[in-house]
Design a protein around this motif. Sequence first.
Motif, PDB file in Angstrom:
ATOM      1  N   LYS A   1      13.628   7.728  -0.549  1.00 25.67           N
ATOM      2  CA  LYS A   1      14.098   6.385  -0.197  1.00 25.67           C
ATOM      3  C   LYS A   1      15.603   6.311   0.052  1.00 25.67           C
ATOM      4  CE  LYS A   1      10.550   4.402  -3.236  1.00 25.67           C
ATOM      5  NZ  LYS A   1      10.332   3.588  -4.448  1.00 25.67           N
TER       6      LYS A   1
ATOM      7  N   ARG B   1      13.928  11.949   4.614  1.00 29.69           N
ATOM      8  CA  ARG B   1      12.500  11.664   4.600  1.00 29.69           C
ATOM      9  C   ARG B   1      11.647  12.870   4.990  1.00 29.69           C
ATOM     10  NH1 ARG B   1      12.244   5.480   7.086  1.00 29.69           N
ATOM     11  NH2 ARG B   1      13.322   4.503   5.294  1.00 29.69           N
TER      12      ARG B   1
ATOM     13  N   ARG C   1       9.281  14.714   2.296  1.00 26.12           N
ATOM     14  CA  ARG C   1       7.846  14.566   2.588  1.00 26.12           C
ATOM     15  C   ARG C   1       7.171  15.924   2.685  1.00 26.12           C
ATOM     16  NH1 ARG C   1       8.051  12.019   7.254  1.00 26.12           N
ATOM     17  NH2 ARG C   1       7.824   9.882   6.481  1.00 26.12           N
TER      18      ARG C   1
ATOM     19  N   LYS D   1       0.903   8.075  -0.532  1.00 25.88           N
ATOM     20  CA  LYS D   1       1.309   6.749  -0.044  1.00 25.88           C
ATOM     21  C   LYS D   1       2.800   6.498  -0.232  1.00 25.88           C
ATOM     22  CE  LYS D   1      -0.132   4.588  -4.386  1.00 25.88           C
ATOM     23  NZ  LYS D   1      -1.130   3.700  -5.028  1.00 25.88           N
ATOM     24  N   HIS D   2       3.425   7.169  -1.224  1.00 26.28           N
ATOM     25  CA  HIS D   2       4.856   6.980  -1.458  1.00 26.28           C
ATOM     26  C   HIS D   2       5.698   7.596  -0.338  1.00 26.28           C
ATOM     27  CE1 HIS D   2       4.288   5.329  -5.466  1.00 26.28           C
ATOM     28  NE2 HIS D   2       3.455   6.311  -5.730  1.00 26.28           N
TER      29      HIS D   2
ATOM     30  N   ASN E   1       4.502   7.803   2.854  1.00 23.39           N
ATOM     31  CA  ASN E   1       4.049   7.195   4.114  1.00 23.39           C
ATOM     32  C   ASN E   1       3.866   5.697   3.884  1.00 23.39           C
ATOM     33  OD1 ASN E   1       3.234   9.776   5.855  1.00 23.39           O
ATOM     34  ND2 ASN E   1       2.485  10.085   3.763  1.00 23.39           N
ATOM     35  N   PRO E   2       4.925   4.991   3.522  1.00 22.56           N
ATOM     36  CA  PRO E   2       4.788   3.586   3.118  1.00 22.56           C
ATOM     37  C   PRO E   2       4.281   2.656   4.210  1.00 22.56           C
ATOM     38  CG  PRO E   2       7.098   4.165   3.411  1.00 22.56           C
ATOM     39  CD  PRO E   2       6.327   5.443   3.501  1.00 22.56           C
ATOM     40  N   ASP E   3       4.515   3.017   5.482  1.00 20.19           N
ATOM     41  CA  ASP E   3       4.115   2.136   6.592  1.00 20.19           C
ATOM     42  C   ASP E   3       2.869   2.620   7.310  1.00 20.19           C
ATOM     43  OD1 ASP E   3       6.412   0.577   6.109  1.00 20.19           O
ATOM     44  OD2 ASP E   3       7.629   1.984   7.278  1.00 20.19           O
ATOM     45  N   ASP E   4       2.229   3.654   6.802  1.00 21.09           N
ATOM     46  CA  ASP E   4       1.065   4.252   7.455  1.00 21.09           C
ATOM     47  C   ASP E   4      -0.210   3.759   6.780  1.00 21.09           C
ATOM     48  OD1 ASP E   4      -0.843   5.779   8.664  1.00 21.09           O
ATOM     49  OD2 ASP E   4       0.237   7.686   8.445  1.00 21.09           O
ATOM     50  N   GLU E   5      -0.907   2.845   7.447  1.00 25.25           N
ATOM     51  CA  GLU E   5      -2.148   2.306   6.892  1.00 25.25           C
ATOM     52  C   GLU E   5      -3.281   3.316   6.956  1.00 25.25           C
ATOM     53  OE1 GLU E   5      -3.065  -1.357   8.767  1.00 25.25           O
ATOM     54  OE2 GLU E   5      -1.219  -2.373   8.109  1.00 25.25           O
TER      55      GLU E   5
END
Length: 339
Positions: free
Chosen positions: A281, A287, A291, A313-314, A316-320
């Motif tokens: 962050k 990143r 990652r 998920k931590h 890829n915060p914007d990846d649904e």
Amino acid sequence: MKKTKFLDKFLVAFFVLVAIKIIAMIAQWSQEAMQDALASVFKFIFFACIAVVMIILLQSKEKDPLPPAQKKYGGGGVPLDSSLFDRLKSMYEDIAEKHIQNNEYKKAAVVYMNLLKDYYRAAKTLEQGGFYNEAAAVYLKKLYNKADAANCYVLAKQYDKAITLYKELQQKEKVGDLYKIIDDTENAFLFYQMVIDDYLMSYQMVKASLVYRNKMNMPTEAQKVLLRGWEENHDPLNCLQNYFANIGDVKKLGQEIQEIYSRTPSDKKIIYLEAMKHEFKKAPELRVPTRNIAYEIIAEKVVTRSEIVNELKHFNPDDEVILKDISRYKTGRNKMFRN
């Protein structure tokens, strides 16, 4: 018996003095207005009567045994009725409070010290008024409180006296701080090093690093201590996060993240993954490397710790889509175990 005779003689002498005083006041009537003179006489007679009552009470105490409802107060052991003592105490409290309201802190302290025998409030009152040396003396001589006395000496800029007390109290970091104030760097660093050694003995690596960094201006030594804490498992996550936090240059930080990870044993990679969640962050430049490290750790540990996939998920915060993939993986794994 001797005390009773003394009180009798004292009472006679007192009445003689009262009579002389009244005659003297009457003699002034020709010089003063009649109304003012009479008022003065009545005031004097009123207070004289109070004094006579007190003397008679003391005289009766000498003749009769002390009733259970009475107690002895005061250094002289004079018996006083408890209600009378309470009234006197309340009166002294009011006097002290009025002195404080008038910024007469020394006078208030004298009341607390001599009349109420409340040494703590006397010291605090002197401290409140800025009489730090006097307050320190009360803390030392009456309360035997070296810590508060030392603090007062610091406020009074009596650093030598404060250093002596802090040495006796084994407060080495404060001793170092005071030596630093008086520009005695050699002694300051000597005591700071003692503090660091104590922290290292108890494996408080982060605290040791803060003394190096903030008190001794030795950032390199601070980083060495943090790295040692990480490598020797002394509060490893906290040490690692502080180590990274002290690197201001993002490019250098990225290199350090890769370098330390390359030396990280398998049993500590879960801790490293936790640190990467925080570093991810910090800046966009971090990143990708954080990652990639996270993916590598998750792939290695997923066989024995399936729940680790939730950590994706931590990173890829914007990846649904990743959330759906995690859900499908967990569902498929559960089915496999049921079959």
